[in-house]
Enzyme design. Sequence first.
Site, PDB file in Angstrom:
ATOM      1  N   ASP A  95      48.049  94.044  42.318  1.00  7.53           N
ATOM      2  CA  ASP A  95      47.796  94.891  43.471  1.00  7.53           C
ATOM      3  C   ASP A  95      46.959  94.094  44.466  1.00  7.53           C
ATOM      4  O   ASP A  95      46.718  92.910  44.285  1.00  7.53           O
ATOM      5  CB  ASP A  95      47.121  96.205  43.067  1.00  7.53           C
ATOM      6  CG  ASP A  95      45.738  95.996  42.452  1.00  7.53           C
ATOM      7  OD1 ASP A  95      45.195  94.881  42.568  1.00  7.53           O
ATOM      8  OD2 ASP A  95      45.215  96.951  41.866  1.00  7.53           O
ATOM      9  N   ARG A  97      43.720  95.101  45.898  1.00  4.23           N
ATOM     10  CA  ARG A  97      42.276  95.272  46.039  1.00  4.23           C
ATOM     11  C   ARG A  97      41.466  95.266  44.748  1.00  4.23           C
ATOM     12  O   ARG A  97      40.257  95.420  44.803  1.00  4.23           O
ATOM     13  CB  ARG A  97      41.995  96.564  46.821  1.00  4.23           C
ATOM     14  CG  ARG A  97      42.459  96.476  48.266  1.00  4.23           C
ATOM     15  CD  ARG A  97      42.216  97.766  49.028  1.00  4.23           C
ATOM     16  NE  ARG A  97      42.489  97.583  50.445  1.00  4.23           N
ATOM     17  CZ  ARG A  97      43.692  97.617  50.979  1.00  4.23           C
ATOM     18  NH1 ARG A  97      44.741  97.850  50.209  1.00  4.23           N
ATOM     19  NH2 ARG A  97      43.873  97.430  52.273  1.00  4.23           N
ATOM     20  N   ASP A 170      58.383  94.757  46.815  1.00  2.00           N
ATOM     21  CA  ASP A 170      58.990  94.024  45.701  1.00  2.00           C
ATOM     22  C   ASP A 170      60.425  94.438  45.400  1.00  2.00           C
ATOM     23  O   ASP A 170      61.076  93.841  44.541  1.00  2.00           O
ATOM     24  CB  ASP A 170      58.133  94.161  44.443  1.00  2.00           C
ATOM     25  CG  ASP A 170      57.800  95.619  44.100  1.00  2.00           C
ATOM     26  OD1 ASP A 170      58.666  96.492  44.292  1.00  2.00           O
ATOM     27  OD2 ASP A 170      56.672  95.873  43.637  1.00  2.00           O
ATOM     28  N   HIS A 187      56.468  99.627  54.291  1.00  2.00           N
ATOM     29  CA  HIS A 187      55.937  98.323  54.681  1.00  2.00           C
ATOM     30  C   HIS A 187      57.008  97.239  54.648  1.00  2.00           C
ATOM     31  O   HIS A 187      56.708  96.055  54.566  1.00  2.00           O
ATOM     32  CB  HIS A 187      54.746  97.951  53.794  1.00  2.00           C
ATOM     33  CG  HIS A 187      53.577  98.867  53.989  1.00  2.00           C
ATOM     34  ND1 HIS A 187      52.493  98.896  53.142  1.00  2.00           N
ATOM     35  CD2 HIS A 187      53.323  99.797  54.947  1.00  2.00           C
ATOM     36  CE1 HIS A 187      51.622  99.805  53.574  1.00  2.00           C
ATOM     37  NE2 HIS A 187      52.111 100.366  54.662  1.00  2.00           N
ATOM     38  N   CYS A 195      64.838  86.074  62.214  1.00  2.00           N
ATOM     39  CA  CYS A 195      64.146  85.058  63.004  1.00  2.00           C
ATOM     40  C   CYS A 195      63.054  85.738  63.828  1.00  2.00           C
ATOM     41  O   CYS A 195      63.270  86.810  64.400  1.00  2.00           O
ATOM     42  CB  CYS A 195      65.148  84.354  63.917  1.00  2.00           C
ATOM     43  SG  CYS A 195      64.404  83.207  65.095  1.00  2.00           S
TER      44      CYS A 195
END
Length: 389
Positions: A95, A97, A170, A187, A195
């Site tokens: 992870d 943090r 992932d 995200h 590009c």
Amino acid sequence: MAEPDPSDPLETQAGKVQEAQDSDSDTEGGATGGEAEMDFLRNLFTQTLGLGSQKERLLDELTLEGVTRYMQSERCRKVICLVGAGISTSAGIPDFRSPSTGLYANLEKYHLPYPEAIFEISYFKKHPEPFFALAKELYPGQFKPTICHYFIRLLKEKGLLLRCYTQNIDTLERVAGLEPQDLVEAHGTFYTSHCVNTSCRKEYTMGWMKEKIFSEATPRCEQCQSVVKPDIVFFGENLPSRFFSCMQSDFSKVDLLIIMGTSLQVQPFASLISKAPLATPRLLINKEKTGQTDPFLGMMMGLGGGMDFDSKKAYRDVAWLGDCDQGCLALADLLGWKKELEDLVRREHANIDAQSGSQAPNPSTTISPGKSPPPAKEAARTKEKEEQQ
């Protein structure tokens, strides 16, 4: 100064507030009047901002058992999962943090000005090498989906999954069997790349990007020689438009939120927990409690946004504290799905091994033959957390 418009609801409400103040000053029940005024202000905020909703209690108890009974009822037909890095750590993906094992704690070798720079678009355009070196270590395809990923797939197969909103890049949700329409990759994703030259924007496949990364060559556009970046969202970039369009359509009709493996610290993803109707139950499966309400905002605006696990007014939020995979197994056990989930994980992992020519399973995602942890009543959850620490 312009005269108040009596047709304006804000003017009308403001006038009523003044009337309440005048009335309160003439009575001995000032405290009671003040409470009434606060209630009125809450209503004003919720009506003006469109945040009002009935706080109906749908869970018969704020435990995993209560969530289970609700999921088995006719009221629960549309489930949204909100997931973060914590559902992938048992696959070997760190992870961000965690103090000693998190990604940000292990970037010294890249000589960054600060850890977050590796995911900042301005830094990437000047110095893409650290990101691609890291990408080789974390590249999708080297890991197997976890029990959490397959639990979400099981929700889909049961006809309960409305959508899975993931912060992860992932692609393990796809590997586990979710289709693009099941997902909002908030995200971004490694699935495609483009590009960075705004006048070019040529698209590249996941296979093309993987070949470049593993050859340790900085990916360059074949047309203009600019850097090619996977379609993951860096700091300083906008989220995909799909995030906002699905948010608008999904959260008005969700019956249950299941939140797993996220610190709920990154906006705007963290704000998704506040988008559901105020009656909608929310289950957190995580190593620690996250997303709690700011007390001042909660008091002033009557918002149901933040999670409320412990106050006397708690009515819909449940926290199961511990390993996310074990939390999913515990919930599956209560639902009567445990064997089905375990069989699904074994079968899919065997298929992945066969395709890759490897017979070695990820030890951290191998299912223990023992009984899953008991449902998380508060005492059991507290004990589990203390043992982990």
